[in-house]
Design a protein around this motif. Structure first.
Motif, PDB file in Angstrom:
ATOM      1  N   MET A   1      -0.009  45.326  17.849  1.00 51.28           N
ATOM      2  CA  MET A   1       1.138  45.237  16.950  1.00 51.28           C
ATOM      3  C   MET A   1       0.963  46.266  15.845  1.00 51.28           C
ATOM      4  SD  MET A   1       2.071  42.008  14.555  1.00 51.28           S
ATOM      5  CE  MET A   1       0.418  42.033  13.932  1.00 51.28           C
ATOM      6  N   THR A   2       1.805  47.248  15.851  1.00 54.54           N
ATOM      7  CA  THR A   2       1.799  48.273  14.815  1.00 54.54           C
ATOM      8  C   THR A   2       3.194  48.351  14.222  1.00 54.54           C
ATOM      9  OG1 THR A   2       0.146  49.510  16.048  1.00 54.54           O
ATOM     10  CG2 THR A   2       1.319  50.687  14.333  1.00 54.54           C
ATOM     11  N   PRO A   3       3.334  47.985  12.947  1.00 53.21           N
ATOM     12  CA  PRO A   3       4.674  48.049  12.350  1.00 53.21           C
ATOM     13  C   PRO A   3       5.165  49.487  12.254  1.00 53.21           C
ATOM     14  CG  PRO A   3       3.023  47.453  10.705  1.00 53.21           C
ATOM     15  CD  PRO A   3       2.323  47.519  12.020  1.00 53.21           C
ATOM     16  N   PRO A   4       6.450  49.659  12.071  1.00 54.50           N
ATOM     17  CA  PRO A   4       6.994  51.007  11.911  1.00 54.50           C
ATOM     18  C   PRO A   4       6.304  51.746  10.760  1.00 54.50           C
ATOM     19  CG  PRO A   4       8.762  49.400  12.152  1.00 54.50           C
ATOM     20  CD  PRO A   4       7.484  48.629  12.011  1.00 54.50           C
ATOM     21  N   PRO A   5       6.270  53.078  10.802  1.00 50.34           N
ATOM     22  CA  PRO A   5       5.619  53.844   9.739  1.00 50.34           C
ATOM     23  C   PRO A   5       6.147  53.477   8.356  1.00 50.34           C
ATOM     24  CG  PRO A   5       6.264  55.287  11.547  1.00 50.34           C
ATOM     25  CD  PRO A   5       6.851  53.938  11.832  1.00 50.34           C
ATOM     26  N   GLY A   6       5.232  53.314   7.409  1.00 50.62           N
ATOM     27  CA  GLY A   6       5.600  53.003   6.036  1.00 50.62           C
ATOM     28  C   GLY A   6       5.779  51.526   5.750  1.00 50.62           C
ATOM     29  N   ILE A   7       5.658  50.682   6.775  1.00 48.62           N
ATOM     30  CA  ILE A   7       5.827  49.239   6.624  1.00 48.62           C
ATOM     31  C   ILE A   7       4.457  48.567   6.629  1.00 48.62           C
ATOM     32  CG2 ILE A   7       6.742  47.124   7.670  1.00 48.62           C
ATOM     33  CD1 ILE A   7       8.987  48.857   6.695  1.00 48.62           C
ATOM     34  N   THR A   8       4.277  47.617   5.722  1.00 48.05           N
ATOM     35  CA  THR A   8       3.057  46.821   5.657  1.00 48.05           C
ATOM     36  C   THR A   8       3.413  45.360   5.905  1.00 48.05           C
ATOM     37  OG1 THR A   8       2.134  48.315   4.005  1.00 48.05           O
ATOM     38  CG2 THR A   8       1.110  46.148   4.198  1.00 48.05           C
ATOM     39  N   LEU A   9       2.702  44.730   6.845  1.00 43.05           N
ATOM     40  CA  LEU A   9       2.861  43.304   7.097  1.00 43.05           C
ATOM     41  C   LEU A   9       1.743  42.557   6.383  1.00 43.05           C
ATOM     42  CD1 LEU A   9       3.673  43.119  10.922  1.00 43.05           C
ATOM     43  CD2 LEU A   9       5.242  43.334   9.004  1.00 43.05           C
ATOM     44  N   THR A  10       2.092  41.452   5.720  1.00 44.78           N
ATOM     45  CA  THR A  10       1.128  40.667   4.964  1.00 44.78           C
ATOM     46  C   THR A  10       1.341  39.196   5.275  1.00 44.78           C
ATOM     47  OG1 THR A  10       1.315  42.304   3.197  1.00 44.78           O
ATOM     48  CG2 THR A  10       0.146  40.274   2.675  1.00 44.78           C
ATOM     49  N   VAL A  11       0.232  38.463   5.432  1.00 43.51           N
ATOM     50  CA  VAL A  11       0.279  37.030   5.671  1.00 43.51           C
ATOM     51  C   VAL A  11       0.281  36.299   4.328  1.00 43.51           C
ATOM     52  CG1 VAL A  11      -0.928  35.053   6.690  1.00 43.51           C
ATOM     53  CG2 VAL A  11      -0.946  37.278   7.857  1.00 43.51           C
ATOM     54  N   CYS A  12       1.276  35.475   4.131  1.00 41.12           N
ATOM     55  CA  CYS A  12       1.404  34.580   2.970  1.00 41.12           C
ATOM     56  C   CYS A  12       1.237  35.259   1.608  1.00 41.12           C
ATOM     57  CB  CYS A  12       0.421  33.420   3.085  1.00 41.12           C
ATOM     58  SG  CYS A  12       0.695  32.362   4.506  1.00 41.12           S
ATOM     59  N   PRO A  13       1.880  36.414   1.409  1.00 40.35           N
ATOM     60  CA  PRO A  13       1.789  37.004   0.075  1.00 40.35           C
ATOM     61  C   PRO A  13       2.653  36.217  -0.905  1.00 40.35           C
ATOM     62  CG  PRO A  13       3.411  38.190   1.325  1.00 40.35           C
ATOM     63  CD  PRO A  13       2.782  37.174   2.270  1.00 40.35           C
ATOM     64  N   PRO A  14       2.372  36.313  -2.197  1.00 40.16           N
ATOM     65  CA  PRO A  14       3.298  35.706  -3.149  1.00 40.16           C
ATOM     66  C   PRO A  14       4.640  36.428  -3.068  1.00 40.16           C
ATOM     67  CG  PRO A  14       1.448  36.781  -4.275  1.00 40.16           C
ATOM     68  CD  PRO A  14       1.247  36.966  -2.815  1.00 40.16           C
ATOM     69  N   LEU A  15       5.714  35.651  -3.004  1.00 37.29           N
ATOM     70  CA  LEU A  15       7.069  36.201  -2.943  1.00 37.29           C
ATOM     71  C   LEU A  15       7.913  35.532  -4.006  1.00 37.29           C
ATOM     72  CD1 LEU A  15       7.613  36.142   0.937  1.00 37.29           C
ATOM     73  CD2 LEU A  15       7.093  38.138  -0.476  1.00 37.29           C
ATOM     74  N   THR A  16       8.771  36.300  -4.642  1.00 36.83           N
ATOM     75  CA  THR A  16       9.648  35.729  -5.659  1.00 36.83           C
ATOM     76  C   THR A  16      10.982  35.336  -5.038  1.00 36.83           C
ATOM     77  OG1 THR A  16      10.687  37.825  -6.280  1.00 36.83           O
ATOM     78  CG2 THR A  16       8.607  37.244  -7.410  1.00 36.83           C
ATOM     79  N   ASP A  17      11.647  34.390  -5.682  1.00 38.78           N
ATOM     80  CA  ASP A  17      13.000  34.037  -5.241  1.00 38.78           C
ATOM     81  C   ASP A  17      13.906  35.258  -5.284  1.00 38.78           C
ATOM     82  OD1 ASP A  17      12.361  31.389  -4.763  1.00 38.78           O
ATOM     83  OD2 ASP A  17      13.133  30.678  -6.689  1.00 38.78           O
ATOM     84  N   HIS A  18      13.724  36.094  -6.300  1.00 39.71           N
ATOM     85  CA  HIS A  18      14.544  37.305  -6.428  1.00 39.71           C
ATOM     86  C   HIS A  18      14.387  38.192  -5.188  1.00 39.71           C
ATOM     87  CE1 HIS A  18      16.541  40.749  -8.269  1.00 39.71           C
ATOM     88  NE2 HIS A  18      15.502  41.481  -7.891  1.00 39.71           N
ATOM     89  N   ASP A  19      13.150  38.458  -4.779  1.00 41.98           N
ATOM     90  CA  ASP A  19      12.917  39.315  -3.613  1.00 41.98           C
ATOM     91  C   ASP A  19      13.505  38.703  -2.341  1.00 41.98           C
ATOM     92  OD1 ASP A  19      11.602  41.230  -5.129  1.00 41.98           O
ATOM     93  OD2 ASP A  19       9.607  40.456  -4.656  1.00 41.98           O
ATOM     94  N   LEU A  20      13.260  37.407  -2.134  1.00 39.23           N
ATOM     95  CA  LEU A  20      13.772  36.751  -0.934  1.00 39.23           C
ATOM     96  C   LEU A  20      15.301  36.682  -0.944  1.00 39.23           C
ATOM     97  CD1 LEU A  20      11.045  34.025  -0.597  1.00 39.23           C
ATOM     98  CD2 LEU A  20      11.634  35.694   1.170  1.00 39.23           C
ATOM     99  N   ASN A  21      15.882  36.353  -2.075  1.00 47.74           N
ATOM    100  CA  ASN A  21      17.344  36.294  -2.147  1.00 47.74           C
ATOM    101  C   ASN A  21      17.978  37.662  -1.955  1.00 47.74           C
ATOM    102  OD1 ASN A  21      18.163  33.504  -2.482  1.00 47.74           O
ATOM    103  ND2 ASN A  21      17.023  33.567  -4.411  1.00 47.74           N
ATOM    104  N   ASP A  22      17.364  38.721  -2.470  1.00 44.68           N
ATOM    105  CA  ASP A  22      17.881  40.075  -2.229  1.00 44.68           C
ATOM    106  C   ASP A  22      17.863  40.408  -0.739  1.00 44.68           C
ATOM    107  OD1 ASP A  22      18.413  40.555  -4.889  1.00 44.68           O
ATOM    108  OD2 ASP A  22      16.772  42.007  -5.167  1.00 44.68           O
ATOM    109  N   LEU A  23      16.748  40.101  -0.063  1.00 43.70           N
ATOM    110  CA  LEU A  23      16.646  40.364   1.369  1.00 43.70           C
ATOM    111  C   LEU A  23      17.677  39.549   2.148  1.00 43.70           C
ATOM    112  CD1 LEU A  23      15.303  41.523   3.919  1.00 43.70           C
ATOM    113  CD2 LEU A  23      13.649  39.635   3.768  1.00 43.70           C
ATOM    114  N   PHE A  24      17.776  38.262   1.858  1.00 40.95           N
ATOM    115  CA  PHE A  24      18.701  37.405   2.583  1.00 40.95           C
ATOM    116  C   PHE A  24      20.154  37.786   2.303  1.00 40.95           C
ATOM    117  CE2 PHE A  24      15.031  35.300   3.779  1.00 40.95           C
ATOM    118  CZ  PHE A  24      15.271  34.186   4.569  1.00 40.95           C
ATOM    119  N   ALA A  25      20.477  38.160   1.073  1.00 40.09           N
ATOM    120  CA  ALA A  25      21.850  38.564   0.748  1.00 40.09           C
ATOM    121  C   ALA A  25      22.249  39.828   1.512  1.00 40.09           C
ATOM    122  CB  ALA A  25      22.005  38.774  -0.753  1.00 40.09           C
TER     123      ALA A  25
END
Length: 132
Positions: A1-25
């Motif tokens: 599994m190699t993510p696309p260039p420039g992308i980092t995958l992280t297990v259980c990082p701290p995430l803010t509601d702002h970041d998640l809501n921006d992505l979901f919106a």
């Protein structure tokens, strides 16, 4: 599994509601801002994808507390789609769920996503669903 260039995958990082809501919106028309704190507190794990500091992908793994885990909220920002990131997220979630003791990984999806989840390693099964 190699993510696309420039992308980092992280297990259980701290995430803010702002970041998640921006992505979901950006990804889900009609998304209403919500608090994700309770959801993440009850999760077995989650995988986040970042391009720099920007959250561009997310998948959550819920659990029954035993051997069953459930993929929820697979989301990739529209700017990052069709490059394999969604498959990478789900496969990383499967690996992490297995390492945390899950023997079975379930997912529900709409018919048009069958090919995507087949690429992730899922096979279709009969299941029941009740809207409450």
């Amino acid at each position: 599994m190699t993510p696309p260039p420039g992308i980092t995958l992280t297990v259980c990082p701290p995430l803010t509601d702002h970041d998640l809501n921006d992505l979901f919106a950006a990804s889900w028309p009609g998304h209403d801002d919500t608090s994700f704190a309770r959801t993440l507190a009850r999760s077995l794990c989650w995988i986040a994808a970042h391009r720099g500091d920007r959250l561009v992908g997310f998948v959550n793994v819920a659990t029954d507390g035993g051997v069953h885990a459930f993929i929820l909220d697979t989301t990739v920002h529209p700017d990052e789609r069709r490059a394999g990131l969604g498959v990478d997220l789900v496969r990383a979630a499967a690996d992490e769920a297995k390492s945390r003791g899950a023997d079975w990984l379930h997912v529900d999806y709409e018919p048009h996503l069958e090919g995507f989840y087949a690429q992730c390693g899922f096979r279709p099964t009969p299941a029941g669903l009740m809207e409450l």
